[in-house]
Design an enzyme around this catalytic site. Structure first.
Site, PDB file in Angstrom:
ATOM      1  N   HIS A 542       0.881  -1.087   0.000  1.00 32.43           N
ATOM      2  CA  HIS A 542      -0.022  -0.014  -0.084  1.00 32.43           C
ATOM      3  C   HIS A 542       0.929   1.308  -0.048  1.00 32.43           C
ATOM      4  O   HIS A 542       0.299   2.266   0.626  1.00 32.43           O
ATOM      5  CB  HIS A 542      -0.968  -0.033   1.335  1.00 32.43           C
ATOM      6  CG  HIS A 542      -2.023  -1.222   1.134  1.00 32.43           C
ATOM      7  ND1 HIS A 542      -2.620  -1.234   2.490  1.00 32.43           N
ATOM      8  CD2 HIS A 542      -2.321  -1.906   0.494  1.00 32.43           C
ATOM      9  CE1 HIS A 542      -3.301  -2.405   2.130  1.00 32.43           C
ATOM     10  NE2 HIS A 542      -3.481  -2.867   0.914  1.00 32.43           N
ATOM     11  N   HIS A 585      -7.267  -0.097   3.137  1.00 34.39           N
ATOM     12  CA  HIS A 585      -6.869  -0.738   2.128  1.00 34.39           C
ATOM     13  C   HIS A 585      -6.979   0.535   0.911  1.00 34.39           C
ATOM     14  O   HIS A 585      -7.867   0.939   0.844  1.00 34.39           O
ATOM     15  CB  HIS A 585      -7.542  -1.959   1.573  1.00 34.39           C
ATOM     16  CG  HIS A 585      -7.153  -2.839   2.670  1.00 34.39           C
ATOM     17  ND1 HIS A 585      -6.478  -4.445   2.522  1.00 34.39           N
ATOM     18  CD2 HIS A 585      -7.633  -2.840   3.888  1.00 34.39           C
ATOM     19  CE1 HIS A 585      -6.360  -4.982   3.466  1.00 34.39           C
ATOM     20  NE2 HIS A 585      -7.096  -4.307   4.598  1.00 34.39           N
TER      21      HIS A 585
END
Length: 605
Positions: A542, A585
């Site tokens: 990420h 996320h």
């Protein structure tokens, strides 16, 4: 309708987008809604359209190391974690990382997005960005029977239902998932009030990017590209590796992007295409800074080393890199535990059976990662540990060199408010129930099933770098995460894994378990937890922040219109613009950034 690269040399387009991933395809689809505008997307990977290896949901992580689907990036050795390298794989081909992620559809806390605006970006707040999340979302409401069986309550969700990206719950949620959620509740964690509406703090079941009609992954290729591929003004070329942005100096002293140079991967030939309006970089947080540096935008010392003439000195390019990290704790399940787990797919005969079941809309490929607990540090850490960690944050704040790192002090001050003792924190401590084995170092045993709690830290303070080391665009930049450079990042994660074990020892989860496999009960002290954590943690893939949207004086690379400082028409639209990382996320936020960018660009035309 893909465009052969050999047809592109010296052609003109209104907009050229470097990168056909999550953001690039979303942006192109929205810009080409105007038939008078023509757009070219250049993607270095291949199309991979209708490939079951991408579309099949239950094969998490199987793409890593496969050059057809991923870029096998790696960090340099990390000195604070025993010189480990970390694999930073990213999606390769149309759809980018939205084609290889774990399908989790989560959205940040509103306060984390509001922090964008507080850092100097007018209009970048939750209230404004929520419309762009909703524009992307095509949420499919579960049936009343499903809601009754699972306890999912979605009636009050503020979520888009008409967008192109299919978002839905998988076919089933097992009873075991519900027991794990109840164990968190029995440890005092409340139900989330608005799980994807800006207030995710607490326990919840969350949907996936999953099409409930076809039972396949929904991602930017089948959401934004395929429905619009026949537009004559929407051109996409694959196997086209962008090398650098071509620029000209303007009368007012700024630089104008006039095109890009790219390499045809198949032939090795270098070609150029011309931009009449704008060039947009959507190559992601790991490659966008390299493209900027190869084009003459960045730190003088970096550009000097790679022998690239400086066009605009931007000391923030490739700096401010932030990542999410995670690891798993796994327990062997009792034989009668009501949990169909992905462990069964390790048996080739069973795996073949579930391929057949998937075609019928059932089986293991129709389950998903759905159980979450989003906690702020104060929800589980002892008060003494909270005070100790916050004091370390204050000490780190006092050591910041404002000359060497302009803007970092303000970023730390805002990040610290997420942990301020006595005040509600932001839920950056994420716990995920995973239906199977995903942990280390001990391997799973054949024929056994496991439950895993993934423990993800999303509000780290350590800042890394991504910088080119060569003028060769095909050579990866140097990627340095600086993991645990701020030692309180490790302190936070240690408290998190201790809490995960506490949850597993709580009813009704504990009644399903035989024994803890990883880390194992020999790990008891904080020092032992820390050593195991350093040995086994992983990136959550990420990475953000390497071309941050901040005021230029605070080491910003792009302004609030996503335009690169010192240019008239070069923008960045991807996760690299995020100034301070958020607790989620990122795929939903990348779609929202691209949707908002489309409106910004249209308004500027």
């Amino acid at each position: 309708m893909l465009t052969p690269t050999e047809q592109l040399n010296n052609q003109f387009f209104d907009y050229i987008i470097a990168g056909g991933g999550t953001a690039g395809l979303t942006l192109a689809a929205r810009l080409t809604e105007d038939p008078s505008v023509n757009v070219l997307v250049l993607e270095a990977g291949q199309a991979n359209i209708d490939d079951p290896q991408l579309l099949r949901p239950g094969i998490y992580g199987s793409h890593f190391g496969n050059a057809s689907f991923t870029w096998d990036h790696k960090t340099i050795k990390q000195k604070h974690v025993n010189d480990r390298e970390s694999g930073w794989s990213r999606g390769k081909g149309l759809g980018g990382s939205s084609g290889i992620n774990f399908l989790c559809y989560t959205k940040p806390p509103a306060r984390d997005i509001d922090d964008f605006e507080r850092l100097g970006n007018p209009g970048w707040n939750w209230k404004n960005l929520e419309q762009y999340f909703n524009r992307a979302e095509g949420f499919v409401e579960p049936t009343e029977e499903y809601k009754k069986r699972t306890g999912v309550k979605t009636e009050t969700w503020n979520v888009g239902r008409e967008g192109p990206l299919k978002v839905s719950f998988p076919v089933s949620i097992s009873e075991a998932e519900m027991r794990i959620q109840q164990a968190f509740a029995n440890q005092g964690i409340p139900a989330a009030k608005q799980p994807i509406g800006g207030d995710p703090k607490g326990i919840c079941f969350l949907p996936n990017t999953y099409d409930p009609k076809t039972h396949v992954r929904s991602y930017s290729t089948n959401a934004y590209y395929l429905p619009n591929k026949d537009r004559p003004n929407f051109k996409v070329a694959v196997g086209a590796h962008v090398n650098r942005v071509l620029t000209e100096n303007t009368r007012d002293g700024s630089w104008s992007a006039v095109g890009v140079e790219f390499t045809d991967v198949a032939s090795g030939k270098t070609q150029t295409v011309n931009a009449k309006k704008e060039v947009i970089l959507s190559a992601g947080a790991l490659k966008t800074p390299q493209l900027l540096e190869l084009s003459g935008f960045g730190r003088i010392d970096v550009l000097d080393k790679i022998d690239v003439p400086v066009k605009v000195e931007l000391s923030g390019v490739g700096e401010n890199v932030q990542d999410h990290i995670f690891l798993g704790l796994s327990w062997e399940l009792k034989e009668d535990a009501p949990f169909d787990t992905l462990d069964l797919l390790r048996d080739p005969a069973i795996a073949a059976k579930h391929l057949e079941l998937h075609a019928q809309g059932s089986g293991l490929h129709t389950i998903g990662i759905v159980g979450f607990s989003w906690n702020s540090f104060d929800m589980f850490a002892p008060p003494g540990k909270q005070a100790e960690v916050y004091q370390k944050m204050e000490d780190a704040l006092g050591k910041i060199d404002d000359t060497a790192h302009p803007g970092l002090r303000k970023s730390f001050e805002i990040a610290m408010q997420r942990f301020e003792p006595g005040k509600p924190g932001s839920p950056g401590c994420e716990f995920i129930s995973f239906p199977g084995f995903l942990s280390g170092p001990n391997p799973p045993e054949a024929g056994k099933r496991y439950a895993t709690i993934l423990v993800a830290m999303n509000h780290g303070f350590s800042r890394g770098t991504v910088h080119a080391t060569s003028s060769d665009p095909l050579k990866d930049p140097e990627m340095d995460a600086h993991y645990f450079e701020q030692d309180f990042d490790l302190d936070i994660h240690v408290e998190m894994v201790k809490f995960a074990r506490k949850v597993a020892n709580t009813s009704p989860m504990k009644e399903m378990l035989v024994a803890e496999l990883n880390p194992g009960l020999e790990v008891q002290t904080d020092a032992q937890w820390a050593e195991w954590l350093k040995q086994t943690f992983s990136t959550t893939w990420h990475t953000a922040g390497s071309a941050a949207m901040l005021p230029r004086a605070q080491n910003g690379v792009v302004d609030a219109s996503l335009k690169v400082y010192g240019t008239s028409n070069l923008r960045v639209v991807d996760l690299s613009v995020v100034p301070l990382h958020f607790a989620s996320h990122p795929q939903a936020t990348v779609y929202a950034i691209a949707e908002k960018a489309a409106d910004i660009i249209k308004a500027a035309a």
